[in-house]
Scaffold this active site. Structure first.
Site, PDB file in Angstrom:
ATOM      1  CG  ASN A   1     -38.575  14.149  11.283  1.00 26.13           C
ATOM      2  OD1 ASN A   1     -37.750  15.046  11.237  1.00 26.13           O
ATOM      3  ND2 ASN A   1     -39.322  13.845  10.235  1.00 26.13           N
TER       4      ASN A   1
ATOM      5  CG  ASN B   1     -36.129  15.513   0.973  1.00 22.44           C
ATOM      6  OD1 ASN B   1     -35.991  15.629   2.190  1.00 22.44           O
ATOM      7  ND2 ASN B   1     -35.694  16.420   0.114  1.00 22.44           N
TER       8      ASN B   1
ATOM      9  CB  CYS C   1     -32.620  15.533   7.704  1.00 20.79           C
ATOM     10  SG  CYS C   1     -33.997  14.939   8.708  1.00 20.79           S
TER      11      CYS C   1
ATOM     12  CG  ASN D   1     -38.031  22.608   5.080  1.00 19.91           C
ATOM     13  OD1 ASN D   1     -38.547  21.564   4.728  1.00 19.91           O
ATOM     14  ND2 ASN D   1     -36.754  22.878   4.833  1.00 19.91           N
TER      15      ASN D   1
ATOM     16  NE  ARG E   1     -35.946  21.981   0.882  1.00 21.37           N
ATOM     17  CZ  ARG E   1     -34.904  22.559   0.311  1.00 21.37           C
ATOM     18  NH1 ARG E   1     -35.084  23.410  -0.682  1.00 21.37           N
ATOM     19  NH2 ARG E   1     -33.677  22.297   0.732  1.00 21.37           N
TER      20      ARG E   1
ATOM     21  CB  CYS F   1     -38.909  19.852  10.924  1.00 22.14           C
ATOM     22  SG  CYS F   1     -37.661  20.438   9.751  1.00 22.14           S
TER      23      CYS F   1
ATOM     24  CB  THR G   1     -33.080  21.968   9.874  1.00 27.46           C
ATOM     25  OG1 THR G   1     -34.142  21.464   9.056  1.00 27.46           O
ATOM     26  CG2 THR G   1     -31.842  21.086   9.727  1.00 27.46           C
TER      27      THR G   1
END
Length: 262
Positions: A13, A65, A74, A172, A190, A199, A201
């Protein structure tokens, strides 16, 4: 005037980070953020963050984002900005910082490449059919999926994210396969509007949803594999409330450079 940036990644990420401790954060042009995050015409990243000063915390995190819009929390970005703060000399082995979902505490390894980030407590999990829906700083949908390696995450995730239930606010979408020794997770995010390599979270939400699904309680440690590597989740769960939640994983500097003024 050129602005210096740093590119970090946490389990694949990836993020653009900018030190903005010299003064207050001004209005940011969303189109500029979108361009910088573009993987063909910009630096390329899942998001962009500004690190600013805060009188009550070590620093404040401002996350955008890849589509240029201000984002919700995030997790992997939070871990990366902690590593960035250590690089800047703002913190040493611990951090207390402010993000959009409130205060966060973090521990960081001596070499600055592994961060344990405390996430918010979670009390509410709802169901959408057989899927779980919860907010771990960002809203998440969690569904179990067989043969996840070969599953079309992009199409299925996009369909759920833009259905009548979630289209307005966005969500998400996480798919999980229980591999026994670990959970394998893939996520449509998203704001990125695509599958990402990890990701933070999202994997936190998955670990909680699976603990509820399996009716586990106590102090729970979950090993998770994502496309970008390995992440660990720890929390306490009494059957109703998730507390002492930590998202643990790598946070590494990729490269640094300069861009034209924002």
């Amino acid at each position: 005037m050129n602005i210096k940036f740093f590119k970090y990644q946490g389990a694949g990420n990836d993020f653009i980070l900018i030190d903005h401790t010299s003064g207050p954060l001004q209005d940011i042009d969303n189109k500029v953020v979108e361009r910088l995050c573009d993987r063909r015409f910009g630096i390329g990243a899942d998001g962009l963050m500004f690190l600013t000063r805060h009188e009550s915390y070590d620093f404040e995190m401002h996350y955008y984002n890849a589509d240029g819009n201000l984002g919700s929390m995030c997790g992997n970005g939070g871990r990366c900005i902690v590593a960035f703060a250590k690089q800047l000399g703002i913190i040493k082995e611990k951090a207390n910082f402010l993000a959009v979902d409130g205060p966060h505490y973090a521990r960081i390894s001596e070499n600055g490449e592994w961060v344990d980030l405390q996430m918010i407590n979670v009390e509410e999990i709802s169901m959408d059919g057989t899927a779980y829906v919860l907010n771990t700083g960002s809203p998440h949908y969690v569904a179990q999926q067989d043969d996840l390696k070969n599953f079309d995450v992009f199409s299925a995730g996009k369909s759920i994210r833009y259905n009548n239930t979630y289209q307005a606010a966005g969500i998400n979408v996480n798919f999980v396969q229980d591999m026994g020794s670990h959970l394998f997770v893939r996520t449509y995010e998203r704001g990125v509007e695509d599958e990402t390599y990890a990701c933070g979270t999202g994997v936190t939400a998955v670990a909680m949803a699976m603990a509820k699904h399996k009716q586990q309680t106590g102090h729970i440690k979950t090993e998770i594999k994502v496309l970008g590597g390995d992440i660990k989740i720890e929390f306490d769960y009494d059957g109703k409330r998730f507390t002492n939640v930590f998202l643990c994983g790598p946070a590494k500097l990729v490269f640094e450079g300069q861009v034209e003024s924002l």
